[in-house]
Write a protein that holds these residues in place. Structure first.
Motif, PDB file in Angstrom:
ATOM      1  N   MET A 103     -58.853 -18.340 -35.413  1.00  0.00           N
ATOM      2  CA  MET A 103     -57.295 -18.386 -35.870  1.00  0.00           C
ATOM      3  C   MET A 103     -56.400 -18.599 -34.699  1.00  0.00           C
ATOM      4  SD  MET A 103     -57.217 -15.865 -38.971  1.00  0.00           S
ATOM      5  CE  MET A 103     -57.597 -14.407 -37.738  1.00  0.00           C
ATOM      6  N   ALA A 104     -55.393 -19.470 -34.854  1.00  0.00           N
ATOM      7  CA  ALA A 104     -54.490 -19.448 -33.783  1.00  0.00           C
ATOM      8  C   ALA A 104     -52.946 -20.044 -34.587  1.00  0.00           C
ATOM      9  CB  ALA A 104     -54.638 -20.823 -32.691  1.00  0.00           C
ATOM     10  N   ALA A 105     -51.940 -19.466 -33.873  1.00  0.00           N
ATOM     11  CA  ALA A 105     -50.807 -19.530 -34.655  1.00  0.00           C
ATOM     12  C   ALA A 105     -49.647 -19.749 -33.275  1.00  0.00           C
ATOM     13  CB  ALA A 105     -50.278 -18.699 -35.564  1.00  0.00           C
ATOM     14  N   VAL A 106     -48.679 -20.761 -33.458  1.00  0.00           N
ATOM     15  CA  VAL A 106     -47.486 -20.937 -32.695  1.00  0.00           C
ATOM     16  C   VAL A 106     -46.237 -21.328 -33.583  1.00  0.00           C
ATOM     17  CG1 VAL A 106     -48.848 -21.698 -30.673  1.00  0.00           C
ATOM     18  CG2 VAL A 106     -47.946 -23.277 -32.330  1.00  0.00           C
ATOM     19  N   ALA A 107     -45.173 -20.899 -33.153  1.00  0.00           N
ATOM     20  CA  ALA A 107     -44.049 -21.129 -33.604  1.00  0.00           C
ATOM     21  C   ALA A 107     -43.703 -22.614 -33.735  1.00  0.00           C
ATOM     22  CB  ALA A 107     -42.761 -20.117 -32.960  1.00  0.00           C
ATOM     23  N   GLU A 108     -43.205 -23.317 -34.587  1.00  0.00           N
ATOM     24  CA  GLU A 108     -42.867 -24.652 -34.708  1.00  0.00           C
ATOM     25  C   GLU A 108     -41.606 -24.643 -35.632  1.00  0.00           C
ATOM     26  OE1 GLU A 108     -44.789 -28.473 -36.500  1.00  0.00           O
ATOM     27  OE2 GLU A 108     -45.834 -27.453 -34.777  1.00  0.00           O
ATOM     28  N   GLY A 109     -40.595 -25.015 -34.942  1.00  0.00           N
ATOM     29  CA  GLY A 109     -39.344 -25.049 -35.671  1.00  0.00           C
ATOM     30  C   GLY A 109     -38.870 -23.681 -36.263  1.00  0.00           C
ATOM     31  N   ALA A 110     -38.922 -23.862 -37.570  1.00  0.00           N
ATOM     32  CA  ALA A 110     -38.515 -22.573 -38.319  1.00  0.00           C
ATOM     33  C   ALA A 110     -39.693 -22.029 -38.903  1.00  0.00           C
ATOM     34  CB  ALA A 110     -37.232 -22.802 -39.450  1.00  0.00           C
ATOM     35  N   GLY A 111     -40.847 -22.730 -38.759  1.00  0.00           N
ATOM     36  CA  GLY A 111     -42.021 -22.241 -39.197  1.00  0.00           C
ATOM     37  C   GLY A 111     -43.136 -22.084 -38.115  1.00  0.00           C
ATOM     38  N   THR A 112     -44.342 -22.081 -38.763  1.00  0.00           N
ATOM     39  CA  THR A 112     -45.625 -21.571 -37.740  1.00  0.00           C
ATOM     40  C   THR A 112     -46.719 -22.541 -37.983  1.00  0.00           C
ATOM     41  OG1 THR A 112     -44.789 -19.375 -38.183  1.00  0.00           O
ATOM     42  CG2 THR A 112     -47.049 -19.761 -37.420  1.00  0.00           C
ATOM     43  N   PHE A 114     -50.449 -23.465 -37.905  1.00  0.00           N
ATOM     44  CA  PHE A 114     -51.616 -22.229 -38.143  1.00  0.00           C
ATOM     45  C   PHE A 114     -52.834 -23.198 -37.930  1.00  0.00           C
ATOM     46  CE2 PHE A 114     -54.976 -19.901 -40.147  1.00  0.00           C
ATOM     47  CZ  PHE A 114     -54.473 -18.613 -39.591  1.00  0.00           C
ATOM     48  N   ALA A 115     -53.756 -22.594 -37.171  1.00  0.00           N
ATOM     49  CA  ALA A 115     -55.073 -23.352 -37.277  1.00  0.00           C
ATOM     50  C   ALA A 115     -56.207 -22.385 -37.381  1.00  0.00           C
ATOM     51  CB  ALA A 115     -55.306 -24.005 -35.753  1.00  0.00           C
ATOM     52  N   PHE A 116     -57.212 -22.838 -38.080  1.00  0.00           N
ATOM     53  CA  PHE A 116     -58.457 -22.183 -38.533  1.00  0.00           C
ATOM     54  C   PHE A 116     -59.761 -22.990 -38.164  1.00  0.00           C
ATOM     55  CE2 PHE A 116     -61.568 -21.537 -41.820  1.00  0.00           C
ATOM     56  CZ  PHE A 116     -62.057 -20.187 -41.502  1.00  0.00           C
ATOM     57  N   LEU A 117     -60.646 -22.285 -37.334  1.00  0.00           N
ATOM     58  CA  LEU A 117     -61.876 -22.786 -36.758  1.00  0.00           C
ATOM     59  C   LEU A 117     -62.929 -22.161 -37.434  1.00  0.00           C
ATOM     60  CD1 LEU A 117     -62.787 -24.099 -33.418  1.00  0.00           C
ATOM     61  CD2 LEU A 117     -63.967 -21.987 -34.134  1.00  0.00           C
ATOM     62  N   GLY A 118     -64.133 -23.032 -37.717  1.00  0.00           N
ATOM     63  CA  GLY A 118     -65.257 -22.212 -38.123  1.00  0.00           C
ATOM     64  C   GLY A 118     -66.565 -23.336 -37.530  1.00  0.00           C
ATOM     65  N   ALA A 119     -67.563 -22.564 -36.876  1.00  0.00           N
ATOM     66  CA  ALA A 119     -68.633 -23.228 -36.362  1.00  0.00           C
ATOM     67  C   ALA A 119     -69.797 -22.316 -36.373  1.00  0.00           C
ATOM     68  CB  ALA A 119     -68.244 -23.515 -34.825  1.00  0.00           C
ATOM     69  N   LEU A 120     -71.108 -22.946 -36.454  1.00  0.00           N
ATOM     70  CA  LEU A 120     -72.329 -22.287 -36.732  1.00  0.00           C
ATOM     71  C   LEU A 120     -72.877 -22.372 -35.098  1.00  0.00           C
ATOM     72  CD1 LEU A 120     -73.847 -23.855 -39.738  1.00  0.00           C
ATOM     73  CD2 LEU A 120     -73.001 -21.725 -39.561  1.00  0.00           C
TER      74      LEU A 120
END
Length: 156
Positions: A103-112, A114-120
């Motif tokens: 999971m990764a998150a960064v501020a973007e404007g007034a929001g955030t 967010f990225a979610f990754l999955g792998a085998l």
């Protein structure tokens, strides 16, 4: 001669990680909430990760060395594994011998953002990459929806 230098934010680094892992999927969204609120929910692995990711039944932190953790994670489909976890503000990568999640998150404007990754991490994953990537998209969308609801306080 000096080489060009660039800094990647947490979401851009997660994109790089997804590109390097065969069969990985990456789902991104922008949430209408400040980074601090989004990350407070996402980083609460023991309490929130089972709510956000429906394939997980429980998370139990068994070692906490600050930003480096070890957790026993049990899934609804029989997965029970120990995960090494790197947890920093805006960045979380969890890996066992069979699975990588992030999971990764960064501020973007007034929001955030967010990225979610999955792998085998199993032999033979590379040829299945496009199929696994497609299969992961609904999982990512579901997680984003539940995260949005948790951050807004509308799913209690």
């Amino acid at each position: 001669m000096s080489w060009p230098v660039t800094e990647l934010d947490a979401v851009a680094r997660m994109r790089v990680l997804a590109a390097a892992l065969p069969g990985a999927f990456l789902a991104e969204t922008v949430l209408d909430a400040p980074f601090e609120r989004v990350w407070a929910v996402a980083a609460d692995l023991e309490n929130e990760l089972p709510r956000l990711l429906r394939t997980i039944r429980s998370v139990r932190i068994v070692r906490d060395d600050g930003e480096d953790l070890v957790a026993d994670i049990t899934g609804h489909f029989g997965l029970r594994d120990s995960f090494d976890i790197a947890l920093r503000p805006g960045w979380c990568v969890m890996q066992s011998g069979r699975v990588v999640g992030g999971m990764a998150a960064v501020a973007e404007g007034a929001g955030t953002r967010f990225a979610f990754l999955g792998a085998l991490r199993v032999p033979g994953t590379r040829p299945l990459g496009p199929v696994l990537s497609l299969a992961g998209r609904p999982l990512g969308r579901g997680m984003h929806t539940r995260l949005r609801d948790r951050v807004a306080g509308t799913d209690d």
